[in-house]
Design an enzyme around this catalytic site. Structure first.
Site, PDB file in Angstrom:
ATOM      1  N   SER A  47      -9.862  -1.146   7.186  1.00 13.58           N
ATOM      2  CA  SER A  47      -9.169  -0.854   5.870  1.00 13.58           C
ATOM      3  C   SER A  47      -8.379  -2.204   5.251  1.00 13.58           C
ATOM      4  O   SER A  47      -7.890  -2.058   4.134  1.00 13.58           O
ATOM      5  CB  SER A  47      -8.450   0.303   5.813  1.00 13.58           C
ATOM      6  OG  SER A  47      -9.232   1.358   6.025  1.00 13.58           O
ATOM      7  N   SER A  65      -9.687   1.388   3.093  1.00  9.48           N
ATOM      8  CA  SER A  65      -8.811   2.215   2.214  1.00  9.48           C
ATOM      9  C   SER A  65      -7.944   1.612   1.409  1.00  9.48           C
ATOM     10  O   SER A  65      -7.299   1.950   0.497  1.00  9.48           O
ATOM     11  CB  SER A  65      -8.181   3.130   3.056  1.00  9.48           C
ATOM     12  OG  SER A  65      -7.407   2.738   3.848  1.00  9.48           O
ATOM     13  N   LYS A  83       0.920  -1.188   0.030  1.00  8.45           N
ATOM     14  CA  LYS A  83      -0.038   0.028  -0.025  1.00  8.45           C
ATOM     15  C   LYS A  83       0.822   1.260   0.143  1.00  8.45           C
ATOM     16  O   LYS A  83       1.933   1.212   0.702  1.00  8.45           O
ATOM     17  CB  LYS A  83      -0.976  -0.091   1.207  1.00  8.45           C
ATOM     18  CG  LYS A  83      -1.969   1.260   1.462  1.00  8.45           C
ATOM     19  CD  LYS A  83      -2.824   0.957   2.519  1.00  8.45           C
ATOM     20  CE  LYS A  83      -3.731   1.986   2.893  1.00  8.45           C
ATOM     21  NZ  LYS A  83      -4.602   1.700   3.978  1.00  8.45           N
TER      22      LYS A  83
END
Length: 485
Positions: free
Chosen positions: A177, A153, A78
């Site tokens: 997330s 996310s 990420k």
């Protein structure tokens, strides 16, 4: 089976037997990214040249008999993890050209065990979102249906697994997330106990809630990766100094004799019919495997979303104050003095959702409202923690849905922030309590979208939820289903 379709543990075996090279594996994934990512948008940065150099070096180490658990395995991160010499944006215009001067501890540990970095993954800006639509680089699309969101996310981290662009990824989980996008994309997502994995070098959203975890194709890989990244780090003041067990060794123990709690507040009216059916089928599977079930209560669940959005936004207001165009971050041009520079830089650099949360947090911390909102929210957080502590007195783990519905359509909830926030109602309490949770594939909806099952454990109870997840995975094989790209 193509190389890009396999798991870490399968690739490990082939690498050690010299049946395949890391360069071949890495090229397989790079080709897959090139052929699929134009329609998915999972990657912000692809580190092709460095990945091939690192893969070649890994092959040399394997030839010399020096093979660590991740030697030659290509992974992606990420874009919230600092990576020395590689652009780290947190999906924000504010950090569009930021090159990190050092590595996050989680990546340092993976790299020390031989992992090869394929690139950095899309996300909601500064990890603020539930759909991966709040990115300065455009939304990520769900590989199962490109009209739908992948979750957020860590949407890029989940979509990359579902699109077979990476064998494993790292995400962060502040209010769901990791688990929610894993559920929406049909992969495994593990949120460890707060303090189990170092947050050093992770761009902060809400420091008392953020936690780093793996996203993988199966539970074995999640256990393997957690064993690599977990452990005390003196650079992170919230890191807990306790031994790291062999998580893979516990997988075969099964669930026979375990007591699983069903929180009545999570099985509510309004739960999507396909999600409800998947949960009922999962419960039936666990009964066949020898687990026992009892109903438990987590009475303060209804207050979790409001509590979270006071605490998280307050911490975000503080953490994001550093981005003002002076020290680093986007700097506005043609401004009239220092104050104007800061105002314009933040106005131009932050997206709408980030601005909304900064304003909410600043308001909650302001004079006259601090006691009424922030302090009260912290008190309710304690009550939520106590709810879980009480539940774990009588059960070994909890079983719940991950999300009330399968993945919704892109744009469906962008005009209604409250509806977007409520999509995390089953994941947020876990972060407030600081316990561990895992999402595992548990079904496919009537319109062909994945549904995840959430298992929750005591603090530092990752072994228990991993063994329960593994038993379910082996009994059902939902994890073998793949998106048709």
């Amino acid at each position: 089976m193509e190389l890009y379709e396999q798991t870490i543990h399968n690739l490990q075996t082939q690498l050690q037997a010299r049946q395949v090279s890391s360069v071949e594996i890495t090229n397989s994934f790079l080709d897959r990214i090139e052929s699929t990512d134009q329609s998915i948008n999972a990657f912000i940065t692809v580190t092709k040249e460095q990945a091939l150099l690192d893969a070649a070096a890994a092959d040399q180490r394997i030839a010399a008999g020096n093979c660590a658990p991740l030697t030659g395995i290509p992974v992606a991160l990420k874009d919230i993890f600092l990576t020395e010499g590689v652009r780290t944006t947190s999906a924000s215009k504010m950090l569009d050209n930021f090159i990190a001067p050092y590595d996050a501890t989680a990546w340092t540990r993976m790299k020390s065990q031989g992992a090869v970095l394929l690139g950095k993954l899309n996300q909601d800006e500064f990890a603020m979102g539930s759909s991966c639509e709040n990115s300065a680089f455009g939304p990520t699309r769900n590989p199962w249906n490109k009209d739908h969101i992948p979750g957020g996310s860590s949407g890029g981290s989940a979509a990359a697994i579902a699109a077979q662009q990476a064998v494993a990824t790292l995400g962060t989980d502040t209010g769901g997330s990791i688990r929610q996008p894993a559920s929406h994309c049909g992969c495994v997502g593990l949120k460890p106990t707060y303090g189990r994995v170092s947050r050093y070098g992770v761009i902060a959203y809400a420091s008392s809630l953020d936690q780093v975890g793996p996203m993988t194709r199966d539970v074995t890989d999640a256990a393997l990766l957690l064993g690599v990244i977990a452990g005390y780090d003196p650079k992170d003041s919230t890191s807990v100094d306790c031994p790291v067990p062999d998580y893979t060794a516990a997988l075969q123990q099964g669930v026979k004799g375990l007591t699983i709690g069903l929180p009545k507040e999570y099985f509510i009216d309004g739960l999507d019919a396909d999600v409800q059916q998947a949960m009922e089928q999962a419960i039936a599977v666990y009964r066949q495997l020898g687990a026992e079930f009892v109903e438990v209560s987590l009475p303060h669940t209804n207050y979790a979303v409001a509590t979270y959005y006071l605490i998280a936004t307050a911490e975000a207001s503080s953490n994001l104050a550093r981005y003002e165009g002076v020290r680093f971050g986007h700097r506005a041009k043609d401004t009239a003095g220092l104050i104007d520079l800061m105002m314009q830089s933040r106005s131009e650099g932050f997206g709408a959702e980030v601005k909304r949360r900064i304003m909410l947090g600043t308001y909650a911390l302001s004079s006259g409202y601090y006691d009424a909102y922030y302090i009260k929210a912290q008190k309710v957080r304690t009550l939520i923690q106590q709810d879980f502590n009480e539940a774990f007195r009588s059960v070994d783990l909890l079983l719940t849905p991950v999300a009330p519905t399968p993945a919704f359509r892109i744009g469906e909830k962008t005009a209604d922030p409250l509806q977007m926030y409520l999509s995390d109602i089953f994941t947020i309490p876990v972060n407030l309590a600081g316990i561990c949770g895992i999402s595992v594939p548990a079904g496919i909806s009537s319109n062909g979208l994945p549904i995840g099952l959430q298992l929750l454990g005591r603090p530092f109870g990752e072994e228990t939820i991993l063994r329960a997840a593994f038993d379910f995975e082996q009994a059902t094989q939902w994890h073998t289903k793949k998106a048709a790209l």
